[in-house]
Write a protein that holds these residues in place. Structure first.
Motif, PDB file in Angstrom:
ATOM      1  N   TYR A   1      -3.253  -1.443  -1.005  1.00 46.93           N
ATOM      2  CA  TYR A   1      -3.522  -1.939  -2.647  1.00 46.93           C
ATOM      3  C   TYR A   1      -2.585  -3.225  -2.903  1.00 46.93           C
ATOM      4  O   TYR A   1      -1.341  -3.087  -2.641  1.00 46.93           O
ATOM      5  CB  TYR A   1      -3.201  -1.009  -3.621  1.00 46.93           C
TER       6      TYR A   1
ATOM      7  N   ARG B   1      -1.306  -5.678  -5.177  1.00 51.19           N
ATOM      8  CA  ARG B   1      -1.066  -6.002  -6.696  1.00 51.19           C
ATOM      9  C   ARG B   1      -0.955  -7.527  -7.002  1.00 51.19           C
ATOM     10  O   ARG B   1      -0.898  -8.465  -6.087  1.00 51.19           O
ATOM     11  CB  ARG B   1       0.185  -5.596  -7.236  1.00 51.19           C
TER      12      ARG B   1
ATOM     13  N   ASP C   1      -3.514  -1.395 -11.961  1.00 52.85           N
ATOM     14  CA  ASP C   1      -3.088  -0.311 -11.255  1.00 52.85           C
ATOM     15  C   ASP C   1      -3.769   1.019 -11.495  1.00 52.85           C
ATOM     16  O   ASP C   1      -4.025   1.832 -10.415  1.00 52.85           O
ATOM     17  CB  ASP C   1      -1.632  -0.170 -11.568  1.00 52.85           C
TER      18      ASP C   1
ATOM     19  N   THR D   1       3.621  -5.322  -3.449  1.00 56.13           N
ATOM     20  CA  THR D   1       4.016  -5.827  -4.831  1.00 56.13           C
ATOM     21  C   THR D   1       5.551  -6.085  -4.870  1.00 56.13           C
ATOM     22  O   THR D   1       6.208  -5.696  -3.749  1.00 56.13           O
ATOM     23  CB  THR D   1       3.896  -4.709  -5.744  1.00 56.13           C
TER      24      THR D   1
ATOM     25  N   ARG E   1       7.775  -0.426  -9.948  1.00 51.06           N
ATOM     26  CA  ARG E   1       6.578   0.055 -10.231  1.00 51.06           C
ATOM     27  C   ARG E   1       5.769   0.581  -8.892  1.00 51.06           C
ATOM     28  O   ARG E   1       4.723   1.502  -8.985  1.00 51.06           O
ATOM     29  CB  ARG E   1       5.534  -1.385 -10.658  1.00 51.06           C
TER      30      ARG E   1
ATOM     31  N   ILE F   1       3.660   3.990  -8.821  1.00 50.31           N
ATOM     32  CA  ILE F   1       2.310   4.067  -8.317  1.00 50.31           C
ATOM     33  C   ILE F   1       2.265   5.330  -7.261  1.00 50.31           C
ATOM     34  O   ILE F   1       1.451   6.121  -7.099  1.00 50.31           O
ATOM     35  CB  ILE F   1       1.763   2.793  -7.888  1.00 50.31           C
TER      36      ILE F   1
END
Length: 457
Positions: free
Chosen positions: A236, A238, A374, A394, A399, A403
């Protein structure tokens, strides 16, 4: 029964060995059981030293091992084999052995000694896969031996010679032959031995179907089974990620070893603000690969280990394109594509109705989807039957951890991917399996607790 390794390089029979009969296999396990108590009675430092010597001997064989691996499972020789990770994992487990196996002292007074010790299971069966045949095997072999177990190693047919190499190295280093044995077994004999309680613990790395077969064989025996099975690991990216670093690492994680990595990246979710740039950079990276004979030092992408594995990836890719996915890599760049030689591919316009985004591909293909936030990324990452690793990109560590708390996997990476840290427990959830290897927890899984309640007066 003859077990054969069909080389992905040219389709030839590279190696073949006769599988042990049930009687011969029972003799092996009987020898292992008989040898175990004497091995466990040796001082811990002596067991550590012998394992480290065996590992070093593998290092001395590396010049022969690297081309041998290329012939067996197709990894290009330019990458130098697996000894770096093999040595790192074994060395770490040796370094933490005293801590991992230390008794838990509850009381040692004039009246009582109360302590919990860690004692070996007995005979450990290690069933290892072909994709990283040395590193996956050593994950269990080293700590199992150090903890005082004897080990029986069964390797995948695709990497027949690996177990022989490891056993020879450890025997040359001084580990007794009955303490560490390599065997060639068919599936039925393996299941029969497990069902007959020939082993005290079984560690299996491989397919979901293989793990289910192990559990069925062990049903009712109370034999412990550790499983590391399939994966569909997500990345992922961000909106605040380092885009270049994310592309380089995630695409390498998707394509290295022709995508045949347990924790390889198989699906990527990119914040919509970075999506187009990510795809453009990813296509440029992959388009520069060189598919070819793994024995050629210029080759960066070798064949998959077997034609049937490549055909499965071709089928998933074709189905996705038929359903509307867009393929970004030009086939003209990879004229050797065919048989076990499979060109890499990046797909967009994908969704979770496609097998490519749900089922394990285990090949050089990755689907990339844009996400708005997110919450959407977390939902998509968790929309899977598998749970080995996930990679979050990220600049916000707080954060990322928040996550990570919501992602259903055994490991979550931030700003890296496709790496096994021997200081951390290697574990999974859902259809990826259960149990844990390496770290202190690895020692706990390869031993059982035994309580001592000693009244002194």
């Amino acid at each position: 029964m003859t077990i054969r390794c069909i080389s992905p390089v040219d389709g030839s029979v590279y190696a073949e060995r006769e599988a042990l009969s049930r009687e011969a296999a029972e003799a092996v396990t009987a020898q292992a059981k008989q040898a175990q108590s004497a091995w466990a009675a040796r001082p811990l430092e002596e067991r550590i030293a012998l394992v480290e010597a065996g590992v070093a001997r593998i290092g001395e064989m590396n010049d022969d091992i690297v081309p041998e691996l290329a012939w067996q499972m197709g990894r290009p020789v330019r990458y130098g084999g697996e000894f770096g990770g093999f040595n790192e994992r074994a060395s770490h487990m040796a370094a933490i052995a005293h801590e991992g196996l230390a008794p838990i002292e509850v009381e040692d007074s004039s009246a009582f000694r109360r302590v919990i010790k860690r004692v070996p299971h007995g005979v450990v069966l290690v069933v290892a896969p072909w994709n990283y045949p040395y590193m996956t095997a050593i994950n269990t072999v080293a700590p199992a031996l150090i903890a005082g177990n004897t080990v029986v190693l069964k390797h995948a047919s695709q990497t027949l010679l690996v177990g022989e190499r490891m056993a020879a190295a450890f025997h040359e280093a001084g580990v007794p032959r009955d303490v560490f044995q390599n065997v060639f077994l068919d599936h039925q004999t393996t299941s029969d031995l497990i069902a007959a309680k020939a082993f005290d613990f079984v560690n299996f790395t491989g397919s979901v179907g293989g793990g289910q077969a192990m559990e069925r064989a062990a049903a009712g025996t109370f034999t412990g089974v550790g499983l590391e099975l399939g994966g569909k690991d997500p990345g992922y990216v961000r909106e605040d990620a380092d885009l270049d670093a994310a592309v380089d690492t995630l695409i390498d994680g998707a394509m290295f070893n022709s995508g045949q990595c347990c924790c390889g990246i198989e699906r990527i979710y990119v914040h919509e603000s970075l999506f187009d740039a990510f795809v453009e950079k990813a296509v440029a990276v992959v388009s520069d690969y060189k598919l070819g004979n793994p024995l050629d030092s210029e080759t960066t992408l070798g064949p998959m280990a077997h034609v049937r594995f490549a055909d499965e990836v071709r089928a998933q890719t074709a189905e996705a394109v038929t359903a509307g996915a867009k393929a970004h890599i030009d086939p003209a760049l990879f004229p050797q594509d065919g048989g076990a030689y499979l060109m890499p591919q990046i797909l967009t316009n994908v969704d979770h109705s496609m097998r490519l985004m749900r089922e394990e591909s285990f090949g050089p293909v990755v689907g990339i989807m844009p996400v708005k936030n997110d919450e959407e990324a977390i939902a998509l990452m968790n929309d899977s039957n598998f749970g080995l690793t996930a990679s979050v990109w990220t600049k916000d560590a707080q954060r990322a951890e928040a996550i990570a708390d919501q992602i259903e996997t055994g490991t979550v990476f931030m700003n890296r991917a496709d790496y096994l840290d021997p200081g951390l427990c290697w574990t999974g959830c859902k259809d990826t399996g259960r149990g844990g290897g390496l770290s202190i927890i690895g020692y706990h899984n390869l031993t059982r607790p035994k309580s001592y309640h000693l009244k002194k007066a």
